[in-house]
Design a protein around this motif. Structure first.
Motif, PDB file in Angstrom:
ATOM      1  N   GLU A 157       0.843  -1.184   0.080  1.00 49.62           N
ATOM      2  CA  GLU A 157       0.074  -0.051  -0.026  1.00 49.62           C
ATOM      3  C   GLU A 157       0.955   1.276   0.046  1.00 49.62           C
ATOM      4  O   GLU A 157       0.267   2.377  -0.087  1.00 49.62           O
ATOM      5  CB  GLU A 157      -1.068  -0.030   1.354  1.00 49.62           C
ATOM      6  N   ASP A 158       2.238   1.190   0.117  1.00 49.45           N
ATOM      7  CA  ASP A 158       3.238   2.218   0.262  1.00 49.45           C
ATOM      8  C   ASP A 158       3.693   2.622  -1.315  1.00 49.45           C
ATOM      9  O   ASP A 158       4.811   3.162  -0.928  1.00 49.45           O
ATOM     10  CB  ASP A 158       3.999   2.162   1.516  1.00 49.45           C
ATOM     11  N   GLU A 159       3.471   1.853  -2.222  1.00 51.25           N
ATOM     12  CA  GLU A 159       4.190   1.932  -3.551  1.00 51.25           C
ATOM     13  C   GLU A 159       5.628   1.687  -3.399  1.00 51.25           C
ATOM     14  O   GLU A 159       6.323   2.270  -4.142  1.00 51.25           O
ATOM     15  CB  GLU A 159       3.894   3.489  -3.901  1.00 51.25           C
ATOM     16  N   GLU A 160       5.946   0.647  -2.635  1.00 44.61           N
ATOM     17  CA  GLU A 160       7.300   0.293  -2.449  1.00 44.61           C
ATOM     18  C   GLU A 160       7.863  -0.362  -3.730  1.00 44.61           C
ATOM     19  O   GLU A 160       7.132  -1.036  -4.497  1.00 44.61           O
ATOM     20  CB  GLU A 160       7.307  -0.632  -1.471  1.00 44.61           C
ATOM     21  N   THR A 161       8.916  -0.046  -4.076  1.00 47.81           N
ATOM     22  CA  THR A 161       9.715  -0.506  -5.404  1.00 47.81           C
ATOM     23  C   THR A 161      10.849  -1.329  -5.080  1.00 47.81           C
ATOM     24  O   THR A 161      11.290  -1.288  -4.031  1.00 47.81           O
ATOM     25  CB  THR A 161      10.091   0.666  -6.522  1.00 47.81           C
ATOM     26  N   TYR A 162      11.493  -1.939  -5.960  1.00 47.61           N
ATOM     27  CA  TYR A 162      12.783  -2.637  -6.108  1.00 47.61           C
ATOM     28  C   TYR A 162      13.420  -2.556  -7.230  1.00 47.61           C
ATOM     29  O   TYR A 162      12.797  -2.498  -8.426  1.00 47.61           O
ATOM     30  CB  TYR A 162      12.336  -4.107  -5.527  1.00 47.61           C
ATOM     31  N   PRO A 163      14.674  -2.687  -7.384  1.00 50.86           N
ATOM     32  CA  PRO A 163      15.375  -2.511  -8.727  1.00 50.86           C
ATOM     33  C   PRO A 163      15.321  -3.660  -9.746  1.00 50.86           C
ATOM     34  O   PRO A 163      14.804  -4.925  -9.343  1.00 50.86           O
ATOM     35  CB  PRO A 163      16.878  -2.531  -8.370  1.00 50.86           C
ATOM     36  N   TYR A 164      15.099  -3.038 -10.986  1.00 44.10           N
ATOM     37  CA  TYR A 164      14.838  -4.264 -12.005  1.00 44.10           C
ATOM     38  C   TYR A 164      15.417  -3.600 -13.278  1.00 44.10           C
ATOM     39  O   TYR A 164      14.726  -2.823 -13.793  1.00 44.10           O
ATOM     40  CB  TYR A 164      13.344  -4.346 -12.050  1.00 44.10           C
ATOM     41  N   TYR A 165      16.579  -4.026 -13.410  1.00 44.39           N
ATOM     42  CA  TYR A 165      17.416  -3.540 -14.579  1.00 44.39           C
ATOM     43  C   TYR A 165      17.306  -4.287 -15.916  1.00 44.39           C
ATOM     44  O   TYR A 165      18.071  -5.396 -16.048  1.00 44.39           O
ATOM     45  CB  TYR A 165      18.768  -3.506 -14.242  1.00 44.39           C
ATOM     46  N   ARG A 166      16.350  -3.890 -16.754  1.00 43.91           N
ATOM     47  CA  ARG A 166      16.261  -4.169 -18.083  1.00 43.91           C
ATOM     48  C   ARG A 166      16.151  -3.248 -18.964  1.00 43.91           C
ATOM     49  O   ARG A 166      15.806  -2.041 -18.601  1.00 43.91           O
ATOM     50  CB  ARG A 166      14.976  -5.413 -18.162  1.00 43.91           C
ATOM     51  N   LEU A 167      16.516  -3.640 -20.175  1.00 45.67           N
ATOM     52  CA  LEU A 167      16.381  -2.775 -21.155  1.00 45.67           C
ATOM     53  C   LEU A 167      14.942  -1.825 -21.159  1.00 45.67           C
ATOM     54  O   LEU A 167      15.412  -0.460 -21.323  1.00 45.67           O
ATOM     55  CB  LEU A 167      16.658  -3.269 -22.532  1.00 45.67           C
ATOM     56  N   GLN A 168      13.968  -2.438 -21.263  1.00 54.65           N
ATOM     57  CA  GLN A 168      12.623  -1.733 -21.200  1.00 54.65           C
ATOM     58  C   GLN A 168      12.671  -1.060 -19.802  1.00 54.65           C
ATOM     59  O   GLN A 168      12.199   0.089 -20.076  1.00 54.65           O
ATOM     60  CB  GLN A 168      11.506  -2.792 -21.002  1.00 54.65           C
ATOM     61  N   SER A 169      12.943  -1.305 -18.870  1.00 53.95           N
ATOM     62  CA  SER A 169      12.857  -0.780 -17.677  1.00 53.95           C
ATOM     63  C   SER A 169      13.626   0.453 -17.326  1.00 53.95           C
ATOM     64  O   SER A 169      13.272   1.464 -16.992  1.00 53.95           O
ATOM     65  CB  SER A 169      12.792  -1.629 -16.326  1.00 53.95           C
TER      66      SER A 169
END
Length: 204
Positions: A157-169
């Motif tokens: 509910e806190d819009e927590e994110t995590y790293p995701y390193y792909r060309l698209q992202s």
């Protein structure tokens, strides 16, 4: 000038070596995936979607690169938890069945096929969401669903994110996904995988 020229040559050599190594890795992954082509063809035929064989192979590439017993990561949709299925055929059977249902519902909704592909990652409710928002999957729409609906529904509910390193992202948002929000780039990744399989099959 000589130093700059030498540095340019070194950088060029490094880039070439990097591209060759990447090509070697991709070729190996494609080789693993197409090993299951006959089983995929049979499952696609059985579920009434034989024309989507290449798409299914691209999904396998996205989910496991052909290097896991649960090729299509079907465990969660079938058993509600990861790493339950330990048989490639079972994974294909369930994965293709789920995709066929997604395609069926998506066709009835009148959306583009990439909505069904994204729904393979998000769940079938995404099909209704896209229908109500233009009928075409986009990264922006996918991100909205991930951020506003799927992620909070699964506890973020806190819009927590995590790293995701792909060309698209990296090009879209610098390289992140929302925790518990699936992969907003899934359809684009599968689309890219289709091309990789097409390009690298010739060398097998």
């Amino acid at each position: 000038m000589k130093i700059i020229k030498r540095l340019s040559i070194i950088v060029t050599i490094i880039i070439i070596i990097g591209l060759l190594y990447t090509g070697y890795i991709i070729r190996g992954n494609v080789q693993q995936v197409v090993r299951y082509e006959d089983q995929v063809s049979a499952a696609a035929e059985e579920n009434g979607i034989p024309e989507y064989k290449e798409l299914i192979l691209a999904i396998i590439y996205a989910e496991s690169k052909g290097r896991s017993a649960d090729l299509m990561q079907s465990s969660e949709s079938v058993y509600g938890q990861q790493a339950v299925i330990d048989n490639p055929q079972e994974s294909i059977d369930y994965g293709v069945k789920f995709l066929a249902e997604a395609i069926k519902q998506n066709d009835e909704a009148g959306n583009d096929v990439w909505t069904a592909v994204q729904a393979y990652n998000y769940g079938l409710e995404y099909i209704r969401f896209v229908k109500e928002n233009g009928g075409k999957n986009t990264v922006a729409l996918s991100e909205e669903y991930s951020k506003e609906f799927l992620s909070p529904m699964l506890g973020n509910e806190d819009e927590e994110t995590y790293p995701y390193y792909r060309l698209q992202s990296v090009f879209h948002n610098g390289g992140f996904l929302y925790k518990n929000g699936g992969n907003m780039f899934y359809a684009d990744i599968v689309k890219m995988n289709q091309q990789l399989i097409k390009w690298f099959r010739w060398s097998l």
